[in-house]
Design a protein around this motif. Structure first.
Motif, PDB file in Angstrom:
ATOM      1  N   PRO A 355       0.864  -1.276  -0.002  1.00  0.00           N
ATOM      2  CA  PRO A 355       0.052   0.092  -0.124  1.00  0.00           C
ATOM      3  C   PRO A 355       0.787   1.280   0.123  1.00  0.00           C
ATOM      4  CG  PRO A 355      -0.716  -1.569   1.749  1.00  0.00           C
ATOM      5  CD  PRO A 355       0.355  -2.108   1.092  1.00  0.00           C
ATOM      6  N   GLY A 358       1.512   4.016  -4.135  1.00  0.00           N
ATOM      7  CA  GLY A 358      -0.013   4.508  -4.671  1.00  0.00           C
ATOM      8  C   GLY A 358      -0.042   3.989  -6.256  1.00  0.00           C
ATOM      9  N   GLU A 359       0.932   4.142  -7.017  1.00  0.00           N
ATOM     10  CA  GLU A 359       0.625   3.669  -8.272  1.00  0.00           C
ATOM     11  C   GLU A 359       2.108   3.351  -9.103  1.00  0.00           C
ATOM     12  OE1 GLU A 359      -2.010   5.684 -11.838  1.00  0.00           O
ATOM     13  OE2 GLU A 359      -0.454   6.989 -11.407  1.00  0.00           O
ATOM     14  N   ILE A 372       3.226   6.932  -1.165  1.00  0.00           N
ATOM     15  CA  ILE A 372       2.282   7.614  -0.652  1.00  0.00           C
ATOM     16  C   ILE A 372       2.199   7.051   1.024  1.00  0.00           C
ATOM     17  CG2 ILE A 372       0.758   8.131  -2.291  1.00  0.00           C
ATOM     18  CD1 ILE A 372      -1.264   5.789  -1.740  1.00  0.00           C
ATOM     19  N   ASP A 374      -0.745   7.773   2.911  1.00  0.00           N
ATOM     20  CA  ASP A 374      -2.072   7.575   3.154  1.00  0.00           C
ATOM     21  C   ASP A 374      -2.838   7.478   1.744  1.00  0.00           C
ATOM     22  OD1 ASP A 374      -4.898   8.340   3.493  1.00  0.00           O
ATOM     23  OD2 ASP A 374      -4.395   8.990   5.481  1.00  0.00           O
ATOM     24  N   ARG A 375      -3.640   6.286   1.837  1.00  0.00           N
ATOM     25  CA  ARG A 375      -4.005   5.793   0.708  1.00  0.00           C
ATOM     26  C   ARG A 375      -5.758   6.769   0.266  1.00  0.00           C
ATOM     27  NH1 ARG A 375      -1.756   1.629  -1.971  1.00  0.00           N
ATOM     28  NH2 ARG A 375      -3.550   1.500  -3.420  1.00  0.00           N
ATOM     29  N   LYS A 376      -6.157   6.916   1.215  1.00  0.00           N
ATOM     30  CA  LYS A 376      -7.207   7.762   1.000  1.00  0.00           C
ATOM     31  C   LYS A 376      -7.087   9.306   0.347  1.00  0.00           C
ATOM     32  CE  LYS A 376     -11.532   9.206   3.065  1.00  0.00           C
ATOM     33  NZ  LYS A 376     -12.392   9.345   4.200  1.00  0.00           N
ATOM     34  N   LYS A 378      -3.946   9.941  -0.645  1.00  0.00           N
ATOM     35  CA  LYS A 378      -2.940   9.949  -1.601  1.00  0.00           C
ATOM     36  C   LYS A 378      -1.642  11.156  -1.171  1.00  0.00           C
ATOM     37  CE  LYS A 378      -5.840   8.460  -5.406  1.00  0.00           C
ATOM     38  NZ  LYS A 378      -6.112   9.208  -6.743  1.00  0.00           N
ATOM     39  N   SER A 435       7.520  -0.230   4.587  1.00  0.00           N
ATOM     40  CA  SER A 435       6.238  -0.253   4.652  1.00  0.00           C
ATOM     41  C   SER A 435       5.438  -0.429   6.019  1.00  0.00           C
ATOM     42  CB  SER A 435       5.517  -1.725   3.814  1.00  0.00           C
ATOM     43  OG  SER A 435       5.836  -1.162   2.448  1.00  0.00           O
ATOM     44  N   MET A 439       2.560   3.973   6.896  1.00  0.00           N
ATOM     45  CA  MET A 439       1.538   3.831   6.279  1.00  0.00           C
ATOM     46  C   MET A 439       0.510   4.160   7.078  1.00  0.00           C
ATOM     47  SD  MET A 439       0.843   3.574   2.826  1.00  0.00           S
ATOM     48  CE  MET A 439      -0.859   3.956   2.293  1.00  0.00           C
TER      49      MET A 439
END
Length: 440
Positions: A355, A358-359, A372, A374-376, A378, A435, A439
């Motif tokens: 996670p 991000g991309e 990133i 924070d996934r929400k 970004k 990780s 995160m």
């Protein structure tokens, strides 16, 4: 007695006498490099590094290719330098080979010393040809650090350097961080083009000489444009009589798995800027490919520009040898195959696993992982953590190219599957370690 060459000696020499770019000088800790071959570099202690940065994304044929070195030596033995106003065999042969890879309506090459002055001169040509002043370019871009090139650049490094006039910026597509509230590539494309249309309308179409774009923005994050975007830019430019300049400095000559990055898209520009991969950076060189209408304009109009080392014989010999080697050894095909079959899938697997990523995005051997916290939201991973990650890669013998919160994965175009797998293993190990605590 002369001082023995060692890591310590070279490091001390550098820190005492060398002023580095884009740096606070007192905080530097440069890596010492003594030599290289292919995708590998080493220091004076024999410590080896796998180069997955291609230095500044330019050593496309790897380090010390013997045929290119031999061509430089041969040229040095006959003519080391000559003024640009003369006719020189290597200069003509280099231009001929470059134009063989360009769209058919390109007719001349103006040689420069690097990518920045290629962009400078392309903008100059566009202004002279159109009689207009403004240059439109993207916020997410890098075009070099010379006078107009740095102002055309969109990233924050332009801010303390904004001395050139006539530059306007717009947002190019970037779905992961969409400025247009887009939810898919089609929406991002359509809305980015509408945004550009409004910028053109508000700036006054009759005042705009050219739109300057990287075919695939590199330093800004390897932002492969969505289908139809570059064709849409060309259509807008045609509608308003504006030229299109494509900056292929980083993406050109094999990096994307094609000779030029524009080959992947439905666009024919008016001017193409190149450097870096055209001779793998062996001798500084760049240039502008000029379409026939613009070249013919200057048959009867004075061009007020020039460089003492334009078309330098050693650089030209390196270009000729590099382009010949790339064709003979299938290096462009290798970049396409390894990127499609090994590197791309490997990076996408890491993005699915962690996670913290991000991309993963890219094409050929031109990829980036965006980190990133924070996934929400970004939220970009903080710069100090990216620095620590870079150091962890280097400690494991892997040289990387990191910009802000992005790891750009850009090995030489000669890289093989085993070397990619080795790098992917190091990425997996280090990203896994990071990780745990960063995160949300």
């Amino acid at each position: 007695m002369s001082t023995p060459v060692s890591n310590d000696y070279v490091y001390a020499l550098d820190r005492e006498f060398v002023f580095h770019s884009w740096s606070t000088q007192g905080a530097l800790n440069p890596l010492v490099i003594a030599g290289g071959q292919g995708c590998t570099l080493w220091d004076y202690d024999g410590r080896e590094y796998l180069d997955f940065s291609s230095q500044l994304v330019n050593t496309n044929i790897g380090h010390q290719h013997p045929k290119v070195i031999a061509a430089i030596v041969e040229q040095a033995s006959s003519l080391v330098t000559v003024a640009p106003a003369t006719a020189n065999l290597m200069r003509g042969e280099a231009a001929k080979r470059i134009l063989a890879r360009a769209p058919s309506h390109f007719g001349k090459v103006f040689f420069t010393n690097a990518g920045a002055d290629a962009n400078e001169n392309a903008m100059r040509m566009a202004r002279l040809f159109t009689g207009r002043d403004k240059i439109l370019s993207a916020y997410r871009s890098y075009h070099g650090s010379t006078g107009a090139a740095i102002v055309a650049t969109g990233d924050p490094r332009r801010v303390p350097n904004e001395f050139a006039r006539g530059h306007v910026h717009f947002f190019n597509p970037y779905l992961f961080r969409s400025e247009f509230h887009a939810t898919n590539e089609q929406e991002e494309c359509e809305r980015a083009l509408q945004h550009l249309r409004r910028v053109i309308e508000c700036e006054g179409p009759a005042a705009i000489a050219a739109i300057l774009l990287e075919s695939i923005p590199g330093t800004a994050g390897i932002l492969v444009p969505p289908k139809g975007y570059l064709a849409g830019v060309r259509a807008l430019a045609d509608e308003y009589g504006i030229l299109v300049i494509l900056d292929e400095v980083m993406a050109g000559f094999g990096r994307t798995g094609s000779w030029l990055a524009l080959d992947h898209f439905d666009i024919v520009p008016d001017l193409i800027c190149f450097a870096k991969g055209v001779n793998s950076g062996y001798v500084p060189a760049g240039g502008v490919m000029i379409s026939k209408p613009i070249a013919e304009y200057f048959d009867h109009h004075f061009f007020p520009g020039g460089l003492t080392y334009s078309g330098h014989p050693l650089a030209m010999a390196a270009i000729v040898a590099t382009l010949d080697v790339m064709a003979e050894e299938g290096i462009v095909d290798n970049a396409r195959q390894i990127g499609h079959e090994v590197l791309g899938p490997g990076l996408q697997a890491l993005a699915a696993k962690y996670p913290l990523i991000g991309e993963a995005r890219g094409i050929g051997l031109f990829w980036a992982l965006e980190f990133i916290s924070d996934r929400k939201l970004k939220t970009p991973l903080a710069a100090p953590l990216m620095g620590q990650m870079k150091a962890a890669f280097q400690a494991r013998g892997l040289l990387t190219f990191i910009v802000e919160n992005r790891l750009h994965v850009v090995p030489p175009c000669i890289v093989n599957a085993a070397q990619v797998e080795e790098a992917l293993g190091i990425f997996d190990e280090v990203i896994g370690e990071f990780s745990g605590g960063y995160m949300r």
